[in-house]
Design a protein around this motif. Structure first.
Motif, PDB file in Angstrom:
ATOM      1  N   SER A 168       0.649   8.238   8.108  1.00 20.06           N
ATOM      2  CA  SER A 168       0.548   8.468   6.679  1.00 20.06           C
ATOM      3  C   SER A 168      -0.906   8.745   6.332  1.00 20.06           C
ATOM      4  N   LEU A 169      -1.135   9.804   5.568  1.00 12.40           N
ATOM      5  CA  LEU A 169      -2.478  10.114   5.069  1.00 12.40           C
ATOM      6  C   LEU A 169      -2.702   9.537   3.677  1.00 12.40           C
ATOM      7  N   GLY A 170      -1.743   8.721   3.212  1.00 16.87           N
ATOM      8  CA  GLY A 170      -1.940   7.952   1.993  1.00 16.87           C
ATOM      9  C   GLY A 170      -1.992   8.751   0.712  1.00 16.87           C
ATOM     10  N   TYR A 227      -6.039   1.670   5.473  1.00 16.86           N
ATOM     11  CA  TYR A 227      -6.520   1.651   4.092  1.00 16.86           C
ATOM     12  C   TYR A 227      -5.409   2.014   3.095  1.00 16.86           C
ATOM     13  N   LEU A 228      -4.171   2.042   3.532  1.00 18.32           N
ATOM     14  CA  LEU A 228      -3.093   2.466   2.646  1.00 18.32           C
ATOM     15  C   LEU A 228      -2.961   1.529   1.455  1.00 18.32           C
ATOM     16  N   SER A 229      -2.788   2.118   0.277  1.00 15.50           N
ATOM     17  CA  SER A 229      -2.519   1.334  -0.921  1.00 15.50           C
ATOM     18  C   SER A 229      -1.140   0.697  -0.804  1.00 15.50           C
ATOM     19  N   LYS A 233       1.813   2.282   1.490  1.00 20.05           N
ATOM     20  CA  LYS A 233       2.354   1.495   2.600  1.00 20.05           C
ATOM     21  C   LYS A 233       3.860   1.298   2.442  1.00 20.05           C
ATOM     22  N   LYS A 234       4.300   1.013   1.201  1.00 25.33           N
ATOM     23  CA  LYS A 234       5.723   0.831   0.946  1.00 25.33           C
ATOM     24  C   LYS A 234       6.495   2.113   1.246  1.00 25.33           C
TER      25      LYS A 234
END
Length: 416
Positions: A168-170, A227-229, A233-234
């Motif tokens: 994931s690139l967030g 660093y995912l918010s 992340k969810k």
């Protein structure tokens, strides 16, 4: 004096018989799962305004900075042969108002794309892709479906020796937090001026740098996945759950950034173990800001581009394509003018039933015509002369075994 032959430009992928049949099979295998999932075809121009790619793909990418075929047309406009598909699809969606209708807008495309790269096995200046885009909803279940469609295409070809890398690139919050620490880390490295400028445009690009010295320098760099918010992340956890439910195995690859700047959130790549350096056979991801960057609404989207050329190379490496799948069902050898007329009508009738039928043209002798039937790879052959026409019966010969059987002409379809 004979004139010199003209050859195809260096670095293009051409497909001629019999290999072109395998190419067509691979392309259709990659398209079919998208059709079955309700995606509709979109046909796009091969060239676009250059600004579409500089804004949409990203000036820091190798694609834009080094690899585009760009020229000025007779009207003084800067035009570029399309290097990828997503930006063009988004331009068309905005221009034709598809984002104002039923969402998500689900589209598939296929065709030739162009990049001025150094030609090598699996890396061409003209290459072919099949792609899909699902635009309008930010739902992790769509992410999983998009990945599953690509996986189904590769499995339909018969591929087995590949893996799926995901990360994931967030969201913007995740990338902003990560960028602070990543920029600090990069500032401590001894990089050449060109690499520093590239990093200033988009520091994530250094993860995609193929030079061994840069890869070594980035070995301890902070990873975006850490660093995912909470929301990112969810979302990513749900994508993984859906993939688990679908039985699709995957490998987490936190260093993957792909080669295009528009990716955000879920990002993925399919890698084949038998293709060496050019091992990527397809990939994609989510792009949350691309539509607004191109003048459209703030809508999210996700898609992929699958390499037809590389998927074919992978299929050949695995030896999973049966050449017998691409031969004629029946080869008709007419003896005489009356037989030729009858052969034309028989072939036309059988073709309407979905069978592939060839006729031996040119009034060749029977021996030569049989050699032609053998070279064609046809499954069956019949010889059609006056006696066969009079009796409405032919001897149907199976070329592989040599076995023959008497069959009424009207029953040829069922006999095949």
């Amino acid at each position: 004096m004979a004139k010199a032959k003209i050859q195809a430009p260096k670095g293009v992928s051409e497909y001629v018989p019999p290999r072109s049949a395998a190419f067509e099979f691979v392309r259709e295998a990659l398209i079919t799962p998208a059709r079955k999932a309700g995606y509709q075809m979109i046909e796009l121009p091969i060239f676009e305004d250059t600004e579409l790619f500089t804004r949409g793909v990203g000036e820091s990418t190798d694609v834009v900075s080094k690899e585009m075929y760009t020229f000025e047309d007779r009207g003084g406009r800067s035009i570029t042969l399309r290097p990828e598909g997503t930006a063009g699809v988004m331009r068309a969606v905005i221009e034709h108002g598809l984002d104002r209708g039923q969402l998500p807008s689900k589209l598939w495309y296929s065709g030739a794309f162009f990049r001025a790269e150094r030609p090598q096995a699996g890396r061409y200046r003209q290459f072919y892709q099949v792609g899909i885009e699902a635009i309008g909803l930010d739902d992790p279940a769509i992410d999983a479906e998009v990945i599953a469609i690509a996986d189904a295409g590769f499995k339909a070809i018969g591929l087995r020796k590949y893996r799926l890398d995901i990360t994931s690139l967030g969201d913007a919050q995740s990338r902003a937090a990560h960028r602070v620490d990543l920029v600090k880390y990069i500032a401590s490295l001894n990089l050449d001026e060109a690499t520093q400028l590239r990093a200033a445009l988009n520091p994530l690009r250094l993860f995609d740098d193929k030079r061994p010295e840069v890869q070594k320098a980035m070995q301890d760099a902070p990873l975006l996945l850490d660093y995912l918010s909470e929301n990112s992340k969810k979302h990513f956890d749900q994508v993984k759950t859906y993939l688990d439910v679908l039985g699709i195995s995957y490998t987490l690859n936190p260093r993957m950034v792909r080669g295009l700047d528009y990716y955000t959130g879920t990002t993925f790549e399919f890698v084949h173990e038998l293709l060496g350096a050019q091992s990527g056979i397809g990939g994609g991801g989510r792009y949350d800001g691309l539509m607004s960057e191109l003048g459209g609404q703030e809508l999210s989207g996700i898609g992929f581009g699958l390499g037809v050329d590389r998927a074919l190379l992978a299929a050949e490496a695995e030896e999973v394509i049966d050449s017998q799948s691409f031969v004629s069902d029946l080869f008709i050898i007419p003896l005489g003018e009356a037989a030729k007329q009858k052969a034309l009508t028989i072939a036309a009738t059988i073709r309407t039933a979905g069978k592939t039928v060839e006729i031996a043209f040119g009034d060749r002798a029977l021996k030569g015509a049989m050699k032609g039937a053998d070279k064609s790879g046809a499954r069956y052959v019949v010889v059609l002369g006056d006696s066969e026409i009079a009796s409405a019966t032919v001897e149907l010969k199976e070329m592989k075994s040599g076995a023959t059987s008497s069959v009424k002409i009207d029953s040829l379809i069922s006999a095949l």
